[in-house]
Scaffold this motif. Structure first.
Motif, PDB file in Angstrom:
ATOM      1  N   ASN A  98       0.849  -1.181   0.000  1.00  9.15           N
ATOM      2  CA  ASN A  98       0.000   0.000   0.000  1.00  9.15           C
ATOM      3  C   ASN A  98       0.893   1.243   0.000  1.00  9.15           C
ATOM      4  OD1 ASN A  98      -3.180  -0.320   0.400  1.00  9.15           O
ATOM      5  ND2 ASN A  98      -2.197  -2.105   1.312  1.00  9.15           N
ATOM      6  N   ALA A  99       0.396   2.331   0.547  1.00 11.62           N
ATOM      7  CA  ALA A  99       1.168   3.584   0.603  1.00 11.62           C
ATOM      8  C   ALA A  99       1.302   4.062   2.039  1.00 11.62           C
ATOM      9  CB  ALA A  99       0.499   4.649  -0.270  1.00 11.62           C
ATOM     10  N   LEU A 100       1.326   3.128   2.978  1.00 10.28           N
ATOM     11  CA  LEU A 100       1.342   3.474   4.398  1.00 10.28           C
ATOM     12  C   LEU A 100       2.632   4.201   4.781  1.00 10.28           C
ATOM     13  CD1 LEU A 100      -0.049   0.172   5.966  1.00 10.28           C
ATOM     14  CD2 LEU A 100      -1.270   2.318   5.619  1.00 10.28           C
ATOM     15  N   GLN A 101       2.470   5.302   5.504  1.00 13.68           N
ATOM     16  CA  GLN A 101       3.609   6.038   6.042  1.00 13.68           C
ATOM     17  C   GLN A 101       3.640   6.008   7.568  1.00 13.68           C
ATOM     18  OE1 GLN A 101       4.059   9.966   4.389  1.00 13.68           O
ATOM     19  NE2 GLN A 101       3.489   9.323   2.338  1.00 13.68           N
ATOM     20  N   ILE A 102       2.459   5.860   8.158  1.00 10.80           N
ATOM     21  CA  ILE A 102       2.354   5.862   9.616  1.00 10.80           C
ATOM     22  C   ILE A 102       1.390   4.765  10.053  1.00 10.80           C
ATOM     23  CG2 ILE A 102       1.639   7.179  11.647  1.00 10.80           C
ATOM     24  CD1 ILE A 102       2.393   9.714  10.214  1.00 10.80           C
ATOM     25  N   GLN A 122       5.779   2.532   2.965  1.00  9.29           N
ATOM     26  CA  GLN A 122       6.733   3.626   3.101  1.00  9.29           C
ATOM     27  C   GLN A 122       6.959   3.965   4.573  1.00  9.29           C
ATOM     28  OE1 GLN A 122       5.425   6.910   0.548  1.00  9.29           O
ATOM     29  NE2 GLN A 122       4.493   5.429  -0.839  1.00  9.29           N
ATOM     30  N   LEU A 123       6.952   2.958   5.405  1.00 10.11           N
ATOM     31  CA  LEU A 123       7.070   3.153   6.842  1.00 10.11           C
ATOM     32  C   LEU A 123       8.514   3.477   7.233  1.00 10.11           C
ATOM     33  CD1 LEU A 123       4.880   0.125   7.974  1.00 10.11           C
ATOM     34  CD2 LEU A 123       4.220   2.533   7.938  1.00 10.11           C
ATOM     35  N   GLN A 124       8.691   4.540   8.022  1.00 13.45           N
ATOM     36  CA  GLN A 124      10.001   4.913   8.520  1.00 13.45           C
ATOM     37  C   GLN A 124      10.196   4.482   9.973  1.00 13.45           C
ATOM     38  OE1 GLN A 124      11.409   8.864   7.542  1.00 13.45           O
ATOM     39  NE2 GLN A 124       9.931   9.047   5.868  1.00 13.45           N
ATOM     40  N   PHE A 125       9.112   4.218  10.660  1.00 15.30           N
ATOM     41  CA  PHE A 125       9.214   3.701  12.023  1.00 15.30           C
ATOM     42  C   PHE A 125       7.951   2.944  12.360  1.00 15.30           C
ATOM     43  CE2 PHE A 125       7.115   7.779  12.432  1.00 15.30           C
ATOM     44  CZ  PHE A 125       6.143   7.553  13.386  1.00 15.30           C
ATOM     45  N   LEU A 126       8.026   2.119  13.389  1.00 11.57           N
ATOM     46  CA  LEU A 126       6.878   1.350  13.878  1.00 11.57           C
ATOM     47  C   LEU A 126       6.533   1.832  15.280  1.00 11.57           C
ATOM     48  CD1 LEU A 126       8.012  -2.230  12.783  1.00 11.57           C
ATOM     49  CD2 LEU A 126       6.378  -0.740  11.610  1.00 11.57           C
ATOM     50  N   PRO A 127       5.253   1.876  15.624  1.00 10.10           N
ATOM     51  CA  PRO A 127       4.868   2.331  16.968  1.00 10.10           C
ATOM     52  C   PRO A 127       5.280   1.327  18.031  1.00 10.10           C
ATOM     53  CG  PRO A 127       2.953   1.500  15.800  1.00 10.10           C
ATOM     54  CD  PRO A 127       4.069   1.532  14.803  1.00 10.10           C
ATOM     55  N   ARG A 128       5.689   1.833  19.175  1.00 12.88           N
ATOM     56  CA  ARG A 128       6.087   0.947  20.268  1.00 12.88           C
ATOM     57  C   ARG A 128       4.919   0.118  20.768  1.00 12.88           C
ATOM     58  NH1 ARG A 128       7.661   4.379  25.465  1.00 12.88           N
ATOM     59  NH2 ARG A 128       7.669   2.232  26.257  1.00 12.88           N
ATOM     60  N   GLU A 129       3.681   0.567  20.453  1.00 12.23           N
ATOM     61  CA  GLU A 129       2.488  -0.165  20.889  1.00 12.23           C
ATOM     62  C   GLU A 129       2.378  -1.547  20.258  1.00 12.23           C
ATOM     63  OE1 GLU A 129       1.890   3.997  21.959  1.00 12.23           O
ATOM     64  OE2 GLU A 129       2.570   2.994  20.136  1.00 12.23           O
TER      65      GLU A 129
END
Length: 364
Positions: A98-102, A122-129
């Motif tokens: 997809n085009a996910l960034q967040i 296009q994820l640059q980071f993953l949530p700690r959750e």
């Protein structure tokens, strides 16, 4: 097309279907029929792969409260709404390609989630959750822009398979070495310079793929009794050599994949010729803009060409005669049994494609 879609959803409502297949429908928006009135209260599995969706509705959980599997592979979705956290029964979520960034922090509320695919975004980071997903067994975040993984992932005590190939990762958090059930770790084609010294100390971890990390100079001693080295779907890299073998079909000449010429070497992982031919013919039909295949082929083969069994989550190539139920075993989906005629084991289908152990460690 619209009337056919309306009829499909209408029948699903009337007959209280648990599975709904809306793949390859050229959908630009989430069908309003799914969200009308009380929605589809009995629906458990929704397949919407290979469409053109750009967003998910905020009331998705309200209208489809019993979803346990949601497949949205190959759309244009840029963000996951906060409402995703209300799908409390969800066990499988596929938003690859997809085009996910967040990824919103609310994803950590999916306490029943077992399988999460976020590859090719296009994820640059993953949530700690993500660390709150105690039931999570498989996580695929390959082909993104990640530089590191959250340390909180070590709280995912059920995690068995972690795939993070083709990112920008320069290190692996040492905390992840303590994951009790981790069996497979794949971090190929990154920027790794070193690995934690205690990686592989766990008896459960058996498969570690860290090939194509140019700056990685050595391995922890615990890994030398593991299966290490190559990973992937079996496709060779694209070659510039134009002297390929070709297949003539009437007035048309179609180049065959380079793998066909490589048969006979011990290190080759050659896909079945039937599979290679299907991929080439399907790609030619797409490139020509016909949208369909009209070659003079047997009807059974034409049916296979029109409807791929799936797509590789590493390279997005369509798969016709073989599939790789690596993260979602087919026995857990309505496609159970499809793979039986091809004699692919459900536990680790790619093992038969791997060379012997002494060849797997040849890079080191």
């Amino acid at each position: 097309m619209a009337s056919d879609l309306h009829e499909t959803i209408f029948m699903a409502k009337q007959e209280r279907h648990k599975n709904l297949f809306l793949n390859y429908r050229n959908l630009n928006n989430f069908p309003v029929e799914l969200l009308k009135d009380e929605g589809l209260q009995f629906l458990e599995r929704l397949y919407m792969k290979r469409n053109s969706l750009t967003m998910l509705p905020e009331n998705l959980a309200q209208k489809l409260p019993n979803l346990i599997e949601l497949y949205l592979h190959s759309n244009n979705i840029a963000m996951i709404p906060q409402a995703i956290g209300s799908l409390v029964k969800l066990q499988s979520l596929d938003m690859s390609d997809n085009a996910l960034q967040i990824i919103c922090p609310e994803i950590g509320q999916l306490r029943c989630l077992r399988h999460l695919r976020l590859a090719n975004n296009q994820l640059q980071f993953l949530p700690r959750e993500l660390g709150d997903l105690r039931e999570l067994e498989t996580l695929d975040v390959s082909m993104n822009l990640l530089r590191t993984l959250p340390e909180d992932l070590h709280q995912c005590v059920s995690l068995q398979c972690l795939t993070a190939d083709r990112n920008l990762l320069y290190c692996l958090p040492r905390q992840l070495c303590s994951l009790p059930d981790l069996n497979e770790l794949s971090m190929a084609a990154n920027c790794l310079t070193s690995l934690p010294l205690d990686l592989g100390r766990s008896m459960e971890l058996q498969f570690v793929f860290v090939d194509n990390n140019a700056l990685l100079k050595g391995l922890p001693s615990y890994l030398y009794n593991k299966v290490i080295g190559c990973s992937g779907c079996g496709l060779a890299a694209q070659l510039s050599d134009v002297n390929h073998l070709s297949l003539g079909l009437g007035a048309m000449t179609i180049p065959l994949p380079s793998e066909v010429k490589a048969i006979g070497l011990e290190t080759d992982r050659v896909l079945p010729l039937e599979e290679l031919a299907c991929r080439v013919l399907h790609a030619d039909a797409d490139q020509s803009g016909r949208g369909d295949v009209n070659f003079l082929l047997p009807k059974s083969l034409l049916d296979v060409l029109r409807w791929p069994l799936g797509h590789c989550h590493r390279c997005s190539q369509p798969m016709f005669t073989i599939v790789y139920p690596k993260l979602f075993p087919l026995r857990e989906t309505p496609l159970a049994g499809v793979h039986k005629r091809h004699n692919i084991p459900s536990g680790r289908p790619t093992e038969s494609l791997l060379p012997p152990l002494h060849l797997l460690t040849r890079h080191f």
